[in-house]
Scaffold this active site. Structure first.
Site, PDB file in Angstrom:
ATOM      1  N   TYR A 114       2.295   1.352 -10.304  1.00 22.36           N
ATOM      2  CA  TYR A 114       3.799   1.185 -10.116  1.00 22.36           C
ATOM      3  C   TYR A 114       4.744   1.108 -10.925  1.00 22.36           C
ATOM      4  O   TYR A 114       5.959   0.864 -10.819  1.00 22.36           O
ATOM      5  CB  TYR A 114       4.132  -0.421  -8.753  1.00 22.36           C
ATOM      6  N   LYS A 157     -11.767   0.511  -7.818  1.00 18.79           N
ATOM      7  CA  LYS A 157     -12.412   1.600  -7.898  1.00 18.79           C
ATOM      8  C   LYS A 157     -13.905   2.288  -9.033  1.00 18.79           C
ATOM      9  O   LYS A 157     -12.703   3.035  -9.754  1.00 18.79           O
ATOM     10  CB  LYS A 157     -11.270   2.915  -7.449  1.00 18.79           C
ATOM     11  N   ASP A 205     -12.293   1.475  -0.964  1.00 19.66           N
ATOM     12  CA  ASP A 205     -12.234   2.643   0.533  1.00 19.66           C
ATOM     13  C   ASP A 205     -13.293   1.574   1.207  1.00 19.66           C
ATOM     14  O   ASP A 205     -12.705   2.173   2.653  1.00 19.66           O
ATOM     15  CB  ASP A 205     -13.165   4.618  -0.250  1.00 19.66           C
ATOM     16  N   ASP A 234      -1.101  -2.825  -1.796  1.00 17.26           N
ATOM     17  CA  ASP A 234      -0.094  -3.152  -0.982  1.00 17.26           C
ATOM     18  C   ASP A 234      -0.842  -2.263  -0.107  1.00 17.26           C
ATOM     19  O   ASP A 234      -0.630  -2.452   0.814  1.00 17.26           O
ATOM     20  CB  ASP A 234       0.370  -1.486  -1.567  1.00 17.26           C
ATOM     21  N   ASP A 283      -0.976  -3.811   4.673  1.00 15.86           N
ATOM     22  CA  ASP A 283      -0.162  -3.079   5.890  1.00 15.86           C
ATOM     23  C   ASP A 283      -1.559  -2.758   6.416  1.00 15.86           C
ATOM     24  O   ASP A 283      -1.300  -3.243   7.808  1.00 15.86           O
ATOM     25  CB  ASP A 283       0.314  -1.704   4.952  1.00 15.86           C
TER      26      ASP A 283
END
Ligand code: IPM
Ligand code: MN
Length: 356
Positions: free
Chosen positions: A140, A189, A221, A245, A249
């Site tokens: 970001y 990751k 994942d 983020d 959600d």
């Protein structure tokens, strides 16, 4: 207590108004005095001042004990260049207030089980997750660029972290895990990303200081898959900005609606920020349809994490539970046999419940 209120765009002002109603009810019941000051951010700031984050907003927020934010953004400002978009204001205020730790609790209200798309056999095991998302670093905030090359346009966003950024949020996460079920999953990751490898290195070292917390690693994942397969296995999930983020959600759907999830952002200064995790939902703005409970629960988090008012925060949670018990639902969590109410009415019901 002095609170900066940023109503924002889209459904932001509607849900903020309900949060304010609830806060006023808390102040009445517990004889507390809250002082409010309004500040501009996002699209409404662009319209009035030309920029998404006016200096005055930062000044106001810094002088307050807490900041409450509705939501920002909307199609009206979508064509502006990146730095002038409403979202840049949101990222800017997080950065300016040094709010590096974003707490996103994912709690299942038992009354809303039918609104969750998960099967009963998964829901019946229950879950109570705290996603801790790094908020002022990573992709970001890394370098963003576009250049012309012989093969066409090339664009990049750099995902970068310093050991300091990782350490400070990890310590907060471990402290929070200590007060919960003492289990922490660090999501990364590391099979591909160098920044994730650094996260493992630093958090691996810090773990030694919190031997009572059972910590483990999971690839993002896999975590995305495990969240729907068996959410009950998680307690605290610590992760970097972009993964947090996305996962938050996803996790919101486990409880039935994005309209139910609050958040708190803490950081390097005393000022903390509280906001629902949902966006500005321009498609339903002004229709009295938005679910104000995420905003109201964010107010609860403000009482608890902003002011240390556990009892008052408990009253907000209890009132929300009561209203759900009585069968009141906004359209996003509506189920057969329940009573459909709008934004305004839902806010009033919770406020009345607190005063009673
Ligand atoms: C959130 C939002 C923001 C984010 C957007 C609006 C910039 O999705 O708070 O989760 O990506 O952080
Ligand atoms: Mn998001």
């Amino acid at each position: 207590m002095k609170i900066a209120f940023i109503k924002g765009d889209g459904i932001g002002p509607e849900v903020t108004e309900q949060a304010l109603k609830v806060l006023n009810a808390v102040s009445e019941r517990f004889k507390l005095k809250f002082e409010y000051q309004e500040a501009l951010l996002g699209g409404s700031a662009i319209d009035k001042t030309g920029v998404p984050l006016p200096d005055e907003t930062i000044d106001i927020c810094m002088k307050c004990d807490a900041v409450f934010l509705g939501a920002v953004g909307g199609p009206k400002w979508d064509d502006l260049p990146g730095k002038l978009r409403p979202e840049a204001g949101l990222l800017g205020i997080r950065k300016a207030l040094k709010l590096f730790a974003n707490l996103r609790p994912v709690m299942l209200f038992p009354q809303l089980r039918a609104a969750s798309p998960l099967k009963e056999e998964i829901l019946s095991k229950g879950f109570d997750i705290m996603i801790i998302r790094e908020l002022t670093g990573g992709v970001y905030f890394g370098e963003k660029k576009r250049v012309e090359t012989a093969e066409g346009i090339k664009a990049w966003d750099k995902m970068e972290y310093t050991s300091h950024e990782i350490e400070r949020i990890a310590r907060i996460a471990f402290c929070i895990a200590r007060k919960r079920r003492k289990k922490m999953t660090i999501v990364d990751k590391a099979n591909v990303l160098e920044s994730s490898k650094l996260w493992r290195e630093i958090t691996g070292r810090i773990m030694a200081d919190y031997p009572d917390v059972e910590a483990s690693y999971m690839y993002v994942d896999n975590a995305a898959m495990q969240l729907v397969r068996n959410p009950g296995q998680f307690d605290v999930m610590l992760t970097e900005n972009l993964f947090g983020d996305i996962l938050s959600d996803e996790a919101s759907m486990l409880v039935g609606s994005l309209g139910m999830l609050p958040s708190a952002s803490l950081g390097a200064t005393k000022v903390r920020l509280f906001e629902p995790i949902h966006g500005s939902a321009p498609d339903i703005a002004g229709k009295d349809e938005a679910n104000p409970l995420a905003a109201i629960l964010s107010c609860g988090m403000m009482l608890k994490y902003g002011f240390g008012m556990e009892k008052e925060a408990g009253a907000v949670l209890e009132a929300v539970n009561n209203v759900l018990d009585k069968g009141y639902r906004t359209v996003d969590i509506m189920q057969p046999g329940m009573t459909l109410v709008g934004t305004e009415k839902m806010g009033s019901l919770v406020a009345e419940c607190i005063k009673a």
